[in-house]
Design a protein around this motif. Structure first.
Motif, mmCIF file in Angstrom:
data_model
loop_
_atom_site.group_PDB
_atom_site.id
_atom_site.type_symbol
_atom_site.label_atom_id
_atom_site.label_comp_id
_atom_site.label_asym_id
_atom_site.label_seq_id
_atom_site.Cartn_x
_atom_site.Cartn_y
_atom_site.Cartn_z
ATOM 1 N N LEU A 216 0.820 -1.214 0.000
ATOM 2 C CA LEU A 216 0.000 0.000 0.000
ATOM 3 C C LEU A 216 0.855 1.265 0.000
ATOM 4 N N ASP A 217 2.025 1.203 0.644
ATOM 5 C CA ASP A 217 2.899 2.376 0.714
ATOM 6 C C ASP A 217 3.638 2.626 -0.596
ATOM 7 N N SER A 218 3.725 1.599 -1.434
ATOM 8 C CA SER A 218 4.447 1.746 -2.699
ATOM 9 C C SER A 218 3.687 2.657 -3.651
ATOM 10 N N SER A 219 4.423 3.490 -4.378
ATOM 11 C CA SER A 219 3.790 4.371 -5.357
ATOM 12 C C SER A 219 3.363 3.609 -6.612
ATOM 13 N N ASP A 220 3.888 2.382 -6.759
ATOM 14 C CA ASP A 220 3.547 1.558 -7.925
ATOM 15 C C ASP A 220 2.347 0.676 -7.618
ATOM 16 N N ALA A 221 1.684 0.222 -8.671
ATOM 17 C CA ALA A 221 0.611 -0.746 -8.512
ATOM 18 C C ALA A 221 1.206 -2.063 -8.021
ATOM 19 N N PRO A 222 0.448 -2.855 -7.253
ATOM 20 C CA PRO A 222 0.997 -4.095 -6.693
ATOM 21 C C PRO A 222 1.499 -5.092 -7.731
ATOM 22 N N GLY A 223 0.963 -5.075 -8.925
ATOM 23 C CA GLY A 223 1.385 -6.046 -9.938
ATOM 24 C C GLY A 223 0.370 -7.168 -10.088
ATOM 25 N N SER A 224 0.505 -7.917 -11.168
ATOM 26 C CA SER A 224 -0.499 -8.930 -11.492
ATOM 27 C C SER A 224 -0.514 -10.101 -10.518
ATOM 28 N N ASN A 225 0.562 -10.293 -9.745
ATOM 29 C CA ASN A 225 0.603 -11.409 -8.796
ATOM 30 C C ASN A 225 0.074 -11.048 -7.413
ATOM 31 N N PHE A 226 -0.433 -9.826 -7.263
ATOM 32 C CA PHE A 226 -0.992 -9.392 -5.988
ATOM 33 C C PHE A 226 -2.384 -8.803 -6.213
ATOM 34 N N PRO A 227 -3.214 -8.762 -5.172
ATOM 35 C CA PRO A 227 -4.518 -8.095 -5.296
ATOM 36 C C PRO A 227 -4.326 -6.599 -5.535
ATOM 37 N N SER A 228 -5.358 -5.951 -6.011
ATOM 38 C CA SER A 228 -5.327 -4.496 -6.186
ATOM 39 C C SER A 228 -5.230 -3.824 -4.819
ATOM 40 N N LYS A 229 -4.892 -2.532 -4.815
ATOM 41 C CA LYS A 229 -4.780 -1.822 -3.537
ATOM 42 C C LYS A 229 -6.130 -1.740 -2.826
ATOM 43 N N SER A 230 -7.216 -1.619 -3.577
ATOM 44 C CA SER A 230 -8.536 -1.587 -2.938
ATOM 45 C C SER A 230 -8.840 -2.922 -2.268
ATOM 46 N N ALA A 231 -8.444 -4.029 -2.919
ATOM 47 C CA ALA A 231 -8.659 -5.348 -2.327
ATOM 48 C C ALA A 231 -7.782 -5.528 -1.092
ATOM 49 N N LEU A 232 -6.550 -5.042 -1.145
ATOM 50 C CA LEU A 232 -5.654 -5.128 0.005
ATOM 51 C C LEU A 232 -6.206 -4.356 1.201
ATOM 52 N N LYS A 233 -6.780 -3.195 0.926
ATOM 53 C CA LYS A 233 -7.374 -2.391 2.006
ATOM 54 C C LYS A 233 -8.547 -3.122 2.636
ATOM 55 N N ALA A 234 -9.365 -3.761 1.801
ATOM 56 C CA ALA A 234 -10.514 -4.502 2.316
ATOM 57 C C ALA A 234 -10.065 -5.667 3.197
ATOM 58 N N LEU A 235 -8.971 -6.315 2.797
ATOM 59 C CA LEU A 235 -8.478 -7.465 3.552
ATOM 60 C C LEU A 235 -7.740 -7.060 4.834
ATOM 61 N N SER A 236 -7.446 -5.789 4.993
ATOM 62 C CA SER A 236 -6.744 -5.321 6.199
ATOM 63 C C SER A 236 -7.632 -4.466 7.095
ATOM 64 N N ARG A 237 -8.885 -4.250 6.674
ATOM 65 C CA ARG A 237 -9.784 -3.380 7.443
ATOM 66 C C ARG A 237 -10.175 -4.052 8.757
#
Length: 260
Positions: A216-237
């Motif tokens: 989430l702290d990275s300025s780049d998109a997570p990449g195709s092998n990781f969930p999107s940043k919105s999905a990561l936020k949902a999984l950490s809420r």
């Protein structure tokens, strides 16, 4: 997987045509037995074809990595949450027709297997050999060092088998404090090396939370092998139930798997 007759293999057109007809008859006969012939122009193509098949099969196997210490001071609620997420994920993986890969990590592994087997029994199924890949790490007697080489070999095997890795927790007790579990970090590096899809459930803490924050702290998109940043936020809420977290985890697995 076969290489059909090629004109360059034969000295005359007549011999080539005869061999080509034989090949056609042979292929048709195999279909009667439910076998499909895959033709390649050169034998060298077989390696890439088998690699593609292996990756496709691996996408159906989910390695649930992680751990959580039972004796952590003041963390009984978190240990219960990690257990509940692991159990629910094991249940849902079975319901989704996926294969569970586990190394029996503390709290995480046993809960995931319990959920998976409970779903198996509820469905009236008992065949586990194709759907459950368990590699328990041999534990020595107290005061005896474990065989790290054997542990590394088991981790390498699981990373080869699984195309999707879900990180749940990943912590241990050291000098009275909760710290990242080195074993989970090793498994994470193996998963990255195998180019597996990696889904950290940040709400479970430990390595999963650290990786989520890093992405989430990275300025780049997570990449195709990781969930999107919105999905990561949902999984950490915080404040969400285990069922809600696992619902989003299954969505992430589907999304990542559809990309390749």
């Amino acid at each position: 997987i076969v290489r059909p007759p090629q004109r360059a293999d034969y000295s005359s057109q007549e011999v080539y045509e005869a061999r080509a007809r034989e090949h056609g008859y042979w292929s048709s006969d195999l279909k009667r037995y439910g076998l499909q012939v895959i033709e390649v122009a050169e034998y060298a193509e077989i390696d890439q074809l088998m690699s593609d098949v292996e990756k496709r099969v691996a996408k159906r196997r989910v390695w649930e990595v992680g751990s959580w210490p039972l004796d952590a001071p003041g963390s009984s609620d978190q240990a219960q949450f990690v257990h509940d997420v692991s159990f629910e994920l094991g249940t849902r993986l079975h319901q989704e027709g996926l294969t569970l890969v586990t190394g029996f990590g503390l709290v995480v592994g046993s809960a995931a297997i319990s959920g998976f087997i409970a779903a198996t029994q509820k469905a009236g199924e008992w065949e586990l050999s194709r759907r459950l890949v368990a590699r328990p790490f041999p534990q020595p007697l107290q005061g005896v060092e474990p065989d790290r080489t054997q542990w590394a070999a088991l981790r390498a095997e699981m990373s080869r088998l699984a195309g999707v890795v879900v990180v749940v927790g990943g912590a241990k007790i050291q000098d009275g404090s909760i710290v990242a579990a080195e074993g989970v970090l090793e498994e994470l590096e193996l998963a990255k090396g195998a180019q597996s899809a990696i889904i950290p459930i940040g709400a479970t803490g430990g390595v999963a939370a650290d990786l989520t924050q890093e992405l989430l702290d990275s300025s780049d998109a997570p990449g195709s092998n990781f969930p999107s940043k919105s999905a990561l936020k949902a999984l950490s809420r915080p404040g969400r139930t285990a069922a809600q977290i696992v619902d989003d985890t299954i969505k992430a697995i589907r999304s990542i798997s559809s990309k390749s």
